[in-house]
Motif scaffolding. Structure first.
Motif, mmCIF file in Angstrom:
data_model
loop_
_atom_site.group_PDB
_atom_site.id
_atom_site.type_symbol
_atom_site.label_atom_id
_atom_site.label_comp_id
_atom_site.label_asym_id
_atom_site.label_seq_id
_atom_site.Cartn_x
_atom_site.Cartn_y
_atom_site.Cartn_z
ATOM 1 N N ALA A 85 0.845 -1.190 0.000
ATOM 2 C CA ALA A 85 0.000 0.000 0.000
ATOM 3 C C ALA A 85 0.875 1.232 0.000
ATOM 4 N N VAL A 86 0.314 2.343 -0.504
ATOM 5 C CA VAL A 86 1.056 3.601 -0.521
ATOM 6 C C VAL A 86 0.075 4.746 -0.308
ATOM 7 N N ILE A 87 0.571 5.815 0.318
ATOM 8 C CA ILE A 87 -0.258 6.977 0.592
ATOM 9 C C ILE A 87 0.550 8.232 0.274
ATOM 10 N N SER A 88 -0.121 9.183 -0.342
ATOM 11 C CA SER A 88 0.548 10.419 -0.713
ATOM 12 C C SER A 88 0.769 11.308 0.505
ATOM 13 N N ILE A 89 1.480 12.396 0.297
ATOM 14 C CA ILE A 89 1.807 13.314 1.382
ATOM 15 C C ILE A 89 0.541 13.815 2.081
ATOM 16 N N SER A 90 -0.453 14.199 1.321
ATOM 17 C CA SER A 90 -1.684 14.742 1.900
ATOM 18 C C SER A 90 -2.661 13.654 2.325
ATOM 19 N N GLY A 91 -2.417 12.437 1.869
ATOM 20 C CA GLY A 91 -3.353 11.353 2.147
ATOM 21 C C GLY A 91 -4.467 11.235 1.133
ATOM 22 N N SER A 92 -4.453 12.091 0.129
ATOM 23 C CA SER A 92 -5.545 12.117 -0.841
ATOM 24 C C SER A 92 -5.423 11.019 -1.894
ATOM 25 N N THR A 93 -4.229 10.490 -2.061
ATOM 26 C CA THR A 93 -4.007 9.416 -3.038
ATOM 27 C C THR A 93 -3.527 8.174 -2.309
ATOM 28 N N ILE A 94 -4.223 7.083 -2.510
ATOM 29 C CA ILE A 94 -3.894 5.807 -1.865
ATOM 30 C C ILE A 94 -4.048 4.700 -2.894
ATOM 31 N N TYR A 95 -3.089 3.790 -2.894
ATOM 32 C CA TYR A 95 -3.167 2.603 -3.739
ATOM 33 C C TYR A 95 -2.914 1.374 -2.887
ATOM 34 N N TYR A 96 -3.567 0.282 -3.266
ATOM 35 C CA TYR A 96 -3.367 -1.001 -2.605
ATOM 36 C C TYR A 96 -3.051 -2.074 -3.630
ATOM 37 N N ALA A 97 -2.278 -3.051 -3.208
ATOM 38 C CA ALA A 97 -2.122 -4.244 -4.022
ATOM 39 C C ALA A 97 -3.465 -4.976 -4.063
ATOM 40 N N ASP A 98 -3.741 -5.631 -5.173
ATOM 41 C CA ASP A 98 -5.004 -6.344 -5.301
ATOM 42 C C ASP A 98 -5.181 -7.390 -4.203
ATOM 43 N N SER A 99 -4.077 -7.972 -3.778
ATOM 44 C CA SER A 99 -4.141 -9.055 -2.795
ATOM 45 C C SER A 99 -4.593 -8.588 -1.418
ATOM 46 N N VAL A 100 -4.514 -7.278 -1.157
ATOM 47 C CA VAL A 100 -4.885 -6.772 0.173
ATOM 48 C C VAL A 100 -6.054 -5.805 0.131
ATOM 49 N N LYS A 101 -6.495 -5.458 -1.058
ATOM 50 C CA LYS A 101 -7.565 -4.488 -1.211
ATOM 51 C C LYS A 101 -8.823 -4.964 -0.486
ATOM 52 N N GLY A 102 -9.414 -4.075 0.292
ATOM 53 C CA GLY A 102 -10.605 -4.427 1.059
ATOM 54 C C GLY A 102 -10.315 -5.005 2.430
ATOM 55 N N ARG A 103 -9.058 -5.372 2.662
ATOM 56 C CA ARG A 103 -8.682 -5.948 3.969
ATOM 57 C C ARG A 103 -7.704 -5.053 4.730
ATOM 58 N N PHE A 104 -6.848 -4.368 4.021
ATOM 59 C CA PHE A 104 -5.840 -3.510 4.646
ATOM 60 C C PHE A 104 -6.189 -2.043 4.439
ATOM 61 N N THR A 105 -5.801 -1.214 5.411
ATOM 62 C CA THR A 105 -6.016 0.228 5.311
ATOM 63 C C THR A 105 -4.748 0.955 5.713
ATOM 64 N N ILE A 106 -4.276 1.813 4.831
ATOM 65 C CA ILE A 106 -3.110 2.637 5.131
ATOM 66 C C ILE A 106 -3.583 4.027 5.529
ATOM 67 N N SER A 107 -2.896 4.623 6.484
ATOM 68 C CA SER A 107 -3.205 5.985 6.911
ATOM 69 C C SER A 107 -1.927 6.633 7.411
ATOM 70 N N ARG A 108 -1.981 7.934 7.586
ATOM 71 C CA ARG A 108 -0.807 8.643 8.093
ATOM 72 C C ARG A 108 -1.241 9.794 8.974
ATOM 73 N N ASP A 109 -0.338 10.182 9.861
ATOM 74 C CA ASP A 109 -0.540 11.329 10.732
ATOM 75 C C ASP A 109 0.734 12.163 10.648
ATOM 76 N N ASN A 110 0.683 13.212 9.860
ATOM 77 C CA ASN A 110 1.891 14.021 9.645
ATOM 78 C C ASN A 110 2.339 14.727 10.917
ATOM 79 N N ALA A 111 1.417 15.049 11.795
ATOM 80 C CA ALA A 111 1.786 15.700 13.048
ATOM 81 C C ALA A 111 2.603 14.771 13.943
ATOM 82 N N LYS A 112 2.375 13.470 13.794
ATOM 83 C CA LYS A 112 3.102 12.479 14.590
ATOM 84 C C LYS A 112 4.220 11.812 13.797
#
Length: 123
Positions: free
Chosen positions: A49-76
Motif C-alpha cells: 500500500a502507498v499513501i501520498s503526502i496529503s493522504g488524498s491518493t492511496i493505492y493497494y495491491a489487489d491481494s490486500v484491497k478491502g482488507r488492509f487500510t493505510i493511513s498517516r498522521d503528519n503531526a506524529k
C-alpha cells in the motif's frame, strides 16, 4: 536522511487483525509519500500500500484491497497499516518506505526503508 522504525508485528491466527506503525525521524515527514511493502521467505519484496503526502491518493495491491487500510498522521510523523481478515499468505516481513518524489508501487524507487517487522499468520 530519514530514519524509519516499524512496530506492531506479531503472530495472529487466520482471520485476525494487526496494526502496524512506522514512525519517522530526520527530515520533514510531510515531504514524503509513504508506503508499505512486504517480503516473504524466498520471494521478492512486493508492494502492499502507498499513501501520498496529503493522504488524498492511496493505492493497494489487489491481494490486500478491502482488507488492509493505510493511513498517516503528519503531526506524529507516522504511517499506519491496519490489517484485517489476515490470511496465511500475508505472512512476511513488512517494511515501511519513504519517497520524496510522490507515490510509487515500485520498491526500487523508494528513498528510505525501515528495518522491517515480522507478521506471521497461522492457519
Amino acid at each position: 536522511q530519514v530514519q524509519l522504525v516499524e512496530s506492531g508485528g506479531g503472530l495472529v491466527q487466520a482471520g485476525g487483525s494487526l496494526s502496524l506503525s512506522c514512525t519517522a525521524s530526520g527530515r520533514t515527514f510531510s515531504n514524503y509519500a509513504m508506503g508499505w511493502f512486504r517480503q516473504a521467505p524466498g520471494k521478492e519484496r512486493e508492494f502492499v500500500a502507498v499513501i501520498s503526502i496529503s493522504g488524498s491518493t492511496i493505492y493497494y495491491a489487489d491481494s490486500v484491497k478491502g482488507r488492509f487500510t493505510i493511513s498517516r498522521d503528519n503531526a506524529k510523523s507516522a504511517v499506519y497499516l491496519r490489517m484485517n481478515s489476515l490470511k496465511p499468505e500475508d505472512t512476511a516481513v513488512y517494511y515501511c518506505a519513504a519517497r520524496r518524489l510522490g507515490v510509487t508501487v515500485l520498491a526500487h524507487q523508494c528513498d528510505y526503508w525501515g528495518q522491517g517487522t515480522q507478521v506471521t499468520v497461522s492457519s
